[in-house]
Write a protein that holds these residues in place. Structure first.
Motif, short mmCIF file in Angstrom:
data_model
loop_
_atom_site.label_atom_id
_atom_site.label_comp_id
_atom_site.label_asym_id
_atom_site.label_seq_id
_atom_site.Cartn_x
_atom_site.Cartn_y
_atom_site.Cartn_z
N ILE A 1 4.99 9.53 -1.82
CA ILE A 1 4.07 10.47 -1.20
C ILE A 1 2.67 9.93 -1.49
O ILE A 1 2.36 9.60 -2.64
CB ILE A 1 4.21 11.87 -1.82
N GLY A 2 1.86 9.83 -0.48
CA GLY A 2 0.56 9.18 -0.67
C GLY A 2 -0.55 10.13 -1.02
O GLY A 2 -0.31 11.33 -1.30
N VAL A 3 -1.79 9.62 -1.01
CA VAL A 3 -2.96 10.41 -1.36
C VAL A 3 -3.17 11.58 -0.42
O VAL A 3 -3.82 12.55 -0.76
CB VAL A 3 -4.24 9.52 -1.36
N VAL B 1 15.12 11.45 9.53
CA VAL B 1 16.41 10.88 9.16
C VAL B 1 16.45 10.57 7.66
O VAL B 1 17.37 10.99 6.96
CB VAL B 1 16.69 9.59 9.96
N PHE B 2 15.45 9.87 7.16
CA PHE B 2 15.56 9.38 5.79
C PHE B 2 15.09 10.39 4.75
O PHE B 2 15.73 10.57 3.72
CB PHE B 2 14.83 8.05 5.63
N MET B 3 13.98 11.07 5.01
CA MET B 3 13.49 12.00 3.98
C MET B 3 14.19 13.34 4.06
O MET B 3 14.56 13.94 3.06
CB MET B 3 11.98 12.18 4.09
N TYR B 4 14.39 13.83 5.29
CA TYR B 4 14.94 15.17 5.44
C TYR B 4 16.47 15.14 5.33
O TYR B 4 17.05 15.86 4.53
CB TYR B 4 14.50 15.75 6.78
N LEU C 1 0.81 -1.22 0.00
CA LEU C 1 0.00 0.00 0.00
C LEU C 1 0.84 1.27 0.00
O LEU C 1 0.31 2.37 -0.13
CB LEU C 1 -0.92 0.01 1.23
N MET C 2 2.16 1.10 0.14
CA MET C 2 3.01 2.28 0.31
C MET C 2 2.88 3.31 -0.82
O MET C 2 2.79 4.51 -0.55
CB MET C 2 4.46 1.88 0.52
N PRO C 3 2.86 2.89 -2.11
CA PRO C 3 2.77 3.89 -3.18
C PRO C 3 1.48 4.71 -3.09
O PRO C 3 1.46 5.88 -3.45
CB PRO C 3 2.76 3.05 -4.46
N TRP C 4 0.43 4.11 -2.59
CA TRP C 4 -0.86 4.79 -2.52
C TRP C 4 -1.01 5.60 -1.24
O TRP C 4 -1.46 6.73 -1.24
CB TRP C 4 -1.98 3.73 -2.62
N LEU C 5 -0.53 5.00 -0.14
CA LEU C 5 -0.73 5.59 1.18
C LEU C 5 0.38 6.58 1.52
O LEU C 5 0.17 7.53 2.27
CB LEU C 5 -0.75 4.46 2.21
N GLY C 6 1.57 6.34 0.98
CA GLY C 6 2.72 7.16 1.35
C GLY C 6 3.48 6.52 2.50
O GLY C 6 2.92 5.74 3.27
N MET C 7 4.77 6.85 2.60
CA MET C 7 5.61 6.21 3.61
C MET C 7 5.20 6.57 5.03
O MET C 7 4.99 5.70 5.88
CB MET C 7 7.08 6.63 3.38
#
Lengths: 150, 503
Positions: free
Chosen positions: A145-147, A134-137, A91-97
């Motif tokens: 990025i999700g819906v 840590v990971f994104m910033y 679901l990650m592509p739809w929901l976002g990390m």
């Protein structure tokens, strides 16, 4: 354990033979020496021999041996953890990390492990935030990025 | 002296504020990972690898090797206080360490482990520093046949020693080599076993496999029954961990023996800290004047093995850095990291990347000093961390596995791979296969294949080239012996059972 060894032995035997057969599609020997099919063929054959030895050994073993998979509640827990993780990934592509992480932790901590809402939300919010920082910033990993838009 | 110039260079690298900070972070996380049952040093290194992508390789290896050193110290805490080893190299410490704790001597048990670890860890780095350049210089003369022979030896010895079942160990190794064949072949450009899938043509990535097999796989093994742990209450203030004069007298020689034994066991490909600690325990019991005290709280039974496992973790770095052959599961994961950072492990590393190698060595000295301070003065916070419920820890590790697998290539495919190999890792553990052998083979596979093909190209007598050159002949014969002994036994067992039934 005996049945498990027989099954895994048989699967590996088929896999080894299939791998060796597949290796025939690549050149075994070229004018410049061994080709890309050389090592795969031998690896496939080696696997087949080892797997056959395992299969024969297990079949000749007396008695079925102990159980190797947990039963009852422990098995259920195991399946729930694997399925929850698979859903989290799927679901990650739809929901976002970030929302995915949060929901995954809530699901696991509250509904599988039965922690209180306080602990659950505390851990979920803290982990999601730290993970994001840590990971994104810091490492600028482009997580999906999700819906919801984050 | 060359050595001191190099060491000065190393400290120049290691003592930059960023790298000191990373060493501190590494030893703290390592101690935690070592202390928490269910996460070993190999998982720790695999889980932290993605974090190192934003750093220079030198900073990365400083973090990871500090973590490795820390995990050797941390495993002790759990062994002594809850009689459950935090990682496999601390299994024997449970025997006498827990007995000491029951007698109210948890403090001295942890104290002697910390002092012994410090002495052994530091002496181990001295030995590492003096031996490695010599070994690297010698290895520079190696051609493809020697390289291949060495990899063969590394693969067979690690495999022979990691599992309980040699046959399954070799199956795991061959499976790892087979996975290494998937994807583009460097020489011909063939996309082997890709089945038309682009991601498959890129090959089986090392990192998702390592995170899956070690991180996720270990969590699943723990998930089926989150055990309740009983933590012994004891005092570990600075005064409590100090040793009495008698304790010193009894532990002095075990520490020295453990150091040398551990280091040389660690250098051997395939034998890491775990085996070193077992051998040290056996040795101490043999030479002791009161062997009957072993098992009932003999301080020698803590001092020896705890020194040995630290010395061995330094020793295991020697073949990894100089030959590109890891001696243990943890160094196999580190080796994979080295390659991901774009370094080529092997004898040339000392010439081409002196700041990397000597920075690493200097940071190991630093890590041991930090760990001594940490393990003498700061045991209570770690003991408190042990009270974190496994159910929460498990969820956090899974999130970290998913994040880490994604962070390298930014592809969900890799996260899926991590999941698949996690389940595989769980099954392998349960069925007695060896995840460590698989990972090692996956790392060494492409290098071994290239060395094998190059050897056969320069050879005019086929496989005989491995036996006509003296160094490779010795290595290949050693490798074959390592395979032959347990495998022949397994095969004859299987055949003997078959012979009962007339053909």
């Amino acid at each position: 354990m005996r049945l498990a060894d027989q099954v895994s032995g048989a699967l590996l035997l088929v896999f080894g033979i299939g791998f060796a057969v597949g290796a025939r599609r690549y050149p075994y020997w070229t004018p410049h020496g061994p080709g890309s099919g050389f090592l795969p063929l031998w690896l496939g054959l080696t696997m087949a021999v080892l797997a056959a030895a395992l299969l024969v050994g297990a079949t000749r073993r007396a008695g079925p041996g102990g159980a190797w998979l947990p039963g009852g509640r422990a098995f259920t827990r195991l399946i729930v953890v694997v399925v929850a993780t698979a859903l989290f990934i799927w679901l990650m592509p739809w929901l976002g990390m970030a929302p995915g992480t949060f929901l995954f932790l809530v699901a696991l901590l509250r509904f599988l492990e039965g922690h209180g809402w306080g602990t659950t939300l505390g851990v979920a919010v803290a982990t999601t935030t730290v993970n994001w920082l840590v990971f994104m910033y810091w490492l600028s990993v482009p997580f999906p990025i999700g819906v919801l838009g984050f | 002296m060359d050595l001191f110039a190099n060491l000065a260079l190393g400290f120049g690298v290691a003592l930059t504020p960023m790298n000191v900070l990373l060493a501190v972070a590494g030893v703290i996380m390592g101690t935690l990972i070592g202390a928490l049952p269910g996460v070993g040093p190999a998982s720790g290194v695999a889980l932290l690898l993605p974090l190192t992508f934003g750093m220079s390789p030198t900073s990365g290896i400083i973090l990871l090797s500090a973590l490795y050193a820390g995990s050797m110290y941390g495993g002790t805490i759990t062994s002594v206080l809850i009689n459950t080893p935090g990682e496999s190299a601390s299994v024997v410490t449970c025997i006498d360490g827990y007995q000491m704790a029951l007698q109210g001597r948890a403090g001295p048990a942890l104290g002697v482990a910390a002092f012994g670890s410090f002495v052994a860890g530091t002496a181990g780095v001295v030995l590492l520093m003096t031996m490695s350049p010599l070994l690297a210089k010698w290895a520079l003369s190696f051609g493809p046949p020697e390289t291949f022979a060495l990899m063969l030896l590394g693969l067979t010895t690690v495999t022979g020693l990691t599992g309980d079942d040699a046959l399954k160990g070799y199956i795991s190794m061959v499976l790892g080599l087979m996975l290494a064949m998937v994807g583009f072949d460097i020489v011909s450009g063939d996309a082997r076993y890709a089945f038309g899938i682009n991601e498959m043509a890129d090959g089986v990535d090392f990192l998702p496999v390592a995170i899956g097999l070690f991180g996720f796989g270990e969590v699943l093994a723990g998930a089926e029954g989150a055990a309740k742990m009983e933590i012994l209450h004891a005092k570990y203030g600075l005064r409590d961990v100090m040793l009495t004069a008698t304790d010193w007298a009894r532990s002095r020689w075990p520490i020295v023996r453990g150091t040398f034994l551990g280091f040389f066991i660690g250098v051997l490909p395939g034998a890491g800290p775990t085996i070193a600690s077992f051998l040290s325990y056996t040795l101490e019991k043999k030479v002791s004047r009161h062997p009957e005290e072993f098992g009932h709280g003999a301080i020698e039974g803590v001092a020896g093995p705890e020194s040995a496992n630290n010395a061995a973790s330094a020793g295991a770095m020697v073949p990894m850095l100089t030959l590109g052959i890891p001696g243990s599961a943890t160094t196999a994961v580190m080796l994979g990291g080295l390659m991901m950072w774009g370094l080529r492990p092997g004898p040339l590393l000392f010439e081409k990347n002196p700041d990397f190698v000597w920075g690493l060595i200097a940071s190991l000295y630093l890590a041991n000093v930090l760990l001594l301070i940490l393990n003498i003065g700061f045991i209570p916070p770690f003991e408190r961390a042990l009270r974190l419920p496994y159910t929460i820890l498990m969820a956090l590790i899974i999130v970290f596995c998913v994040t880490g697998a994604y962070a390298q290539s930014n592809k969900l495919w890799d996260v899926g791979q991590m999941l698949v190999f996690g389940v595989l890792g769980y099954l392998m553990r349960k069925l007695g296969y060896s995840p460590a052998a698989l990972v090692l083979a996956l790392v060494l596979g492409p290098l071994a294949e290239r060395a094998l093909r190059q050897s056969l190209i320069i050879s005019d007598s086929g496989l005989m080239i491995f036996f006509t050159r003296p160094i490779s002949a010795v290595l290949v014969i050693a490798a074959l012996a390592a395979v032959a002994v347990p495998l022949v036994r397994a095969l004859t067992d299987a055949l003997r059972r078959r012979a009962v039934v007339p053909a």
